[in-house]
Design a protein around this motif. Structure first.
Motif, short mmCIF file in Angstrom:
data_model
loop_
_atom_site.label_atom_id
_atom_site.label_comp_id
_atom_site.label_asym_id
_atom_site.label_seq_id
_atom_site.Cartn_x
_atom_site.Cartn_y
_atom_site.Cartn_z
N ASN A 247 2.81 -1.36 9.01
CA ASN A 247 2.85 -1.55 7.77
C ASN A 247 4.02 -1.60 6.62
N ARG A 277 -2.72 6.42 -5.57
CA ARG A 277 -4.15 6.19 -5.44
C ARG A 277 -4.47 7.66 -4.88
N TRP A 278 -3.47 8.50 -5.25
CA TRP A 278 -4.50 10.19 -4.36
C TRP A 278 -4.32 10.89 -5.59
N THR A 299 -2.10 8.51 6.11
CA THR A 299 -1.81 6.75 6.00
C THR A 299 -1.48 6.10 7.30
N ASP A 301 -4.03 5.64 9.64
CA ASP A 301 -4.52 4.39 10.09
C ASP A 301 -5.00 3.24 9.08
N TRP A 302 -3.99 2.85 8.54
CA TRP A 302 -3.42 1.83 7.35
C TRP A 302 -2.92 1.26 8.22
N HIS A 305 -4.91 -4.42 5.25
CA HIS A 305 -5.75 -4.21 4.42
C HIS A 305 -5.55 -3.30 2.79
N GLU A 306 -4.87 -2.00 3.56
CA GLU A 306 -4.46 -1.05 2.64
C GLU A 306 -3.00 -0.85 2.03
N VAL A 307 -2.26 -1.62 3.06
CA VAL A 307 -0.90 -2.18 2.28
C VAL A 307 -0.99 -3.66 1.30
N LEU A 309 -4.00 -4.14 -0.21
CA LEU A 309 -4.41 -3.34 -1.45
C LEU A 309 -3.25 -3.07 -2.80
N LEU A 310 -2.27 -2.18 -1.82
CA LEU A 310 -1.08 -1.53 -2.58
C LEU A 310 -0.34 -2.90 -2.81
#
Length: 332
Positions: A247, A277-278, A299, A301-302, A305-307, A309-310
């Protein structure tokens, strides 16, 4: 099918950019923002950091010179024996190196740990204003993994570097040292006495969150949660204790594309987007719940895609607020 064709088109653009006789750095930055193909990353990172010159004809000589210079510094520092080392710096490095990236096999191997010790010690004695500070050990790991990947066909995280020829390992170590140095040059304020760069960034983050998520900021205030209690680590280790090395590597593609200030300036917006986000969960928690949650975020399983988006959320925040810094703190 369409996604594969877009990917191969991007890859071709990267390839054309990186193999040109004189790399166009603004073109490379533009391409790198959305992530760099794994096999092209070592060269792209070294160009983006300014470690390698943009004209291809100058690179071999530059690499040979820098690698030799680093080996001379190691020789100078370590040849007289352990007892001649700065004991305070060496003691802290010896404590931190075995704790670096716990559970990742690459960082449990003796060869990797010895390399990391040398990189950190040589950097520390060359920067007496800060010396070695905990957290710098984490920042060296993405460079080592990315540069190692250029020489092997397997996953760097499961590799034992001791099987490599000595000159290959020396090259990876030297390149990691110089690129870490380039990165730290831009955030040295984070590591000098009293770490004023981090204090300033955490304060700005608190002011930004008050603007973009007033209910969360108010809840933190009501629970006596101070940003320094969790965000210090986010700034000190660039979120590396919160997310995986994969990540982090993807995130650094974008940071390096953003330019030399990104590890302090853009990172501030990434941390703010990361916290918000939280928000919904955090607003249901008391002081203890908040601190415990923020110290062990879900995090694991990030993926990319998640990174991504962030990073997109941080980009929007940066666009809106970067030129409005003078407003921070105005409405107390």
């Amino acid at each position: 099918m369409r996604e594969r064709s877009i990917r191969s088109n991007r890859r071709q653009k990267f390839f054309d950019c990186l193999t040109s006789e004189d790399v166009n750095i603004s073109e490379l930055r533009k391409l790198a923002w959305a992530g760099i193909p794994v096999d092209l990353r070592p060269l792209a990172w070294q160009l983006l950091l300014g470690y390698l010159p943009l004209p291809a004809s100058l690179r071999a000589a530059t690499l040979a010179r820098k690698r030799s210079e680093y080996l001379s510094m190691v020789e100078l520092a370590f040849a007289p024996g352990r007892e001649s080392l700065d004991q305070q710096i060496w003691h802290q490095i010896e404590i931190d190196v075995p704790r670096t990236r716990p559970g990742v096999r690459l960082w449990m191997h003796a060869a990797t740990q010895r390399s990391l010790e040398r990189v950190l010690y040589v950097w520390a004695i060359r920067h007496p204003a800060s010396g070695y500070v905990q957290g710098i050990n984490d920042l060296a790991t993405p460079f080592f993994q990315v540069f190692l990947s250029a020489y092997i066909d397997s996953d760097p995280e499961n590799f034992d570097p001791s099987v490599l020829p000595k000159d290959t390992l020396d090259a990876i170590e030297a390149d990691s040292f110089w690129c870490l140095s380039r990165l730290l040059d831009g955030i040295q304020d984070n590591y000098i006495f009293a770490q004023p760069g981090i204090v300033r960034s955490v304060k700005r983050m608190a002011e930004l969150v008050a603007r973009i998520d007033a209910p969360l900021h108010a809840h933190f205030t009501s629970q006596n949660v101070e940003f320094m209690q969790f965000a210090f680590r986010w700034m000190n280790c660039l979120l590396m204790r919160e997310i995986s090395v994969q990540n982090t590597v993807r995130m650094w593609d974008t940071y390096l594309a953003e330019g030399p200030d990104a590890f302090s300036q853009f990172h501030l917006y990434v941390c703010s987007a990361f916290l918000v986000r939280w928000s919904e969960k955090l607003r249901q928690m008391d002081f203890q719940g908040i601190i415990m949650f923020l110290q062990s975020l879900p995090t694991q399983d990030w993926g990319d895609h998640e990174v991504e988006l962030l990073l997109s959320e941080a980009f929007v925040l940066n666009s809106i607020w970067h030129n409005a810094q003078s407003h921070f703190g105005a409405a107390k």
